[in-house]
Design an enzyme around this catalytic site. Structure first.
Site, PDB file in Angstrom:
ATOM      1  N   ASN A 156       0.840  -1.189   0.000  1.00 44.17           N
ATOM      2  CA  ASN A 156       0.000   0.000   0.000  1.00 44.17           C
ATOM      3  C   ASN A 156       0.878   1.243   0.000  1.00 44.17           C
ATOM      4  OD1 ASN A 156      -2.916  -0.422   0.030  1.00 44.17           O
ATOM      5  ND2 ASN A 156      -2.549  -1.634   1.871  1.00 44.17           N
ATOM      6  N   ASP A 204      -2.744   2.397   4.879  1.00 39.14           N
ATOM      7  CA  ASP A 204      -3.316   2.022   3.589  1.00 39.14           C
ATOM      8  C   ASP A 204      -2.780   3.009   2.549  1.00 39.14           C
ATOM      9  OD1 ASP A 204      -5.124   0.934   1.560  1.00 39.14           O
ATOM     10  OD2 ASP A 204      -6.293   0.142   3.228  1.00 39.14           O
TER      11      ASP A 204
END
Length: 291
Positions: A156, A204
């Site tokens: 990510n 993320d």
């Protein structure tokens, strides 16, 4: 900061937001829902796909790339939303059982794609990540694939320095964002820990603003972190969703931050929405794929 949902659409797993400045359009995907979405003005288009896709990126040639489970495909944007016309462009990761996750284009218009063990069932259900089988690959406009990293868990965040000598890249299994030097031959030097772990959720996707600060979405953390170039927390932006997944700067002045999110067991009303907040610092623009 106040925020609002930009459409009534709610994704199972919204991800990969991309702002296309020439057309003032927002692209994103619902990975678990097998959808590629584009918002132009008030018009929302949703292409229903045959498999999971993690990123939806417009191309210089006028179509768009989709990073799907079986490979990287080109989508004809003029086709019917219920019957998408897809052509295989390349298979970046030949590892069986892997799927694409993070994907962005650098300033040269090359696609960087992080892959992982598939963790989504056919009905959109979560599957456990049992192995670090993922990798990072660079895809050129002529479909040439260059492997860059292996042994990844959940890749990510992909962001580059202005001089293209550094890339920020994260692995959510480690709870950590790393920084890599890009060597003259295009390969990566060993990773340096840049930020994390941190108690508010896991890292993320991210976006970078004009000052070089990184805005990182925190899965299960209900917030974004604005991080200094040195890897310190500058501010925490609280969000009305449980699982923000990524963000991108958009709008005419790149001062609207669009945030994708996922459904969660908490069932907050805005979980799965794309949120928009106005910020006081413009962001850096996204790059189309060069092919």
């Amino acid at each position: 900061m106040s925020c609002n949902a930009v459409t009534a659409h709610r994704a199972k797993l919204g991800e990969g937001p991309f702002w296309d400045a020439p057309t003032q359009a927002l692209y994103w995907v619902d990975i678990a829902g097998k959808q590629a979405l584009r918002l132009m003005g008030d018009s929302l288009q949703a292409w229903q796909l045959p498999e999971h896709a993690s990123a939806f990126i417009p191309c210089a040639s006028g179509d768009a790339l989709l990073t799907m489970s079986s490979g990287v495909y080109r989508l004809d944007l003029t086709c019917e939303q219920s019957a998408p016309r897809l052509n295989l462009f390349c298979v970046a990761d030949p590892q069986p059982g892997n799927r694409g996750n993070e994907a962005r284009c650098d300033a040269q218009g090359r696609l960087w794609l992080g892959t992982m063990q598939n963790n989504i069932g056919e009905q959109g259900e979560d599957l456990p990540v049992l192995q670090r089988s993922g990798g990072l690959f660079r895809v050129d406009a002529d479909a040439r694939v260059t492997p860059l990293l292996e042994g990844l868990g959940i890749p990510n965040t992909l962001l580059w320095s202005d001089d293209a000598t550094q890339v920020h890249f994260g692995d959510s299994l480690d709870g950590t964002l790393y920084q890599y030097s890009i060597q003259p031959d295009g390969h990566l030097a060993p990773a340096r820990v840049w930020f994390g772990p941190y108690p508010r959720g896991g890292p993320d996707g991210s976006a970078m603003d004009a000052e070089g600060y990184i805005w990182n979405a925190r899965w299960d953390g209900s917030c974004l972190l604005r991080l200094t170039p040195g890897g310190e927390v500058d501010r925490v932006i609280e969000l009305p969703v449980s699982r923000p997944t990524s963000c991108v700067f958009g709008g005419p002045d790149l001062t609207t931050l669009y945030i994708t999110s996922a459904a969660s067991p908490l069932n907050h009303p805005l979980d799965g929405a794309v949120l928009a907040i106005e910020v006081d610092i413009p962001g850096k623009r996204c790059h189309r794929f060069a092919g």
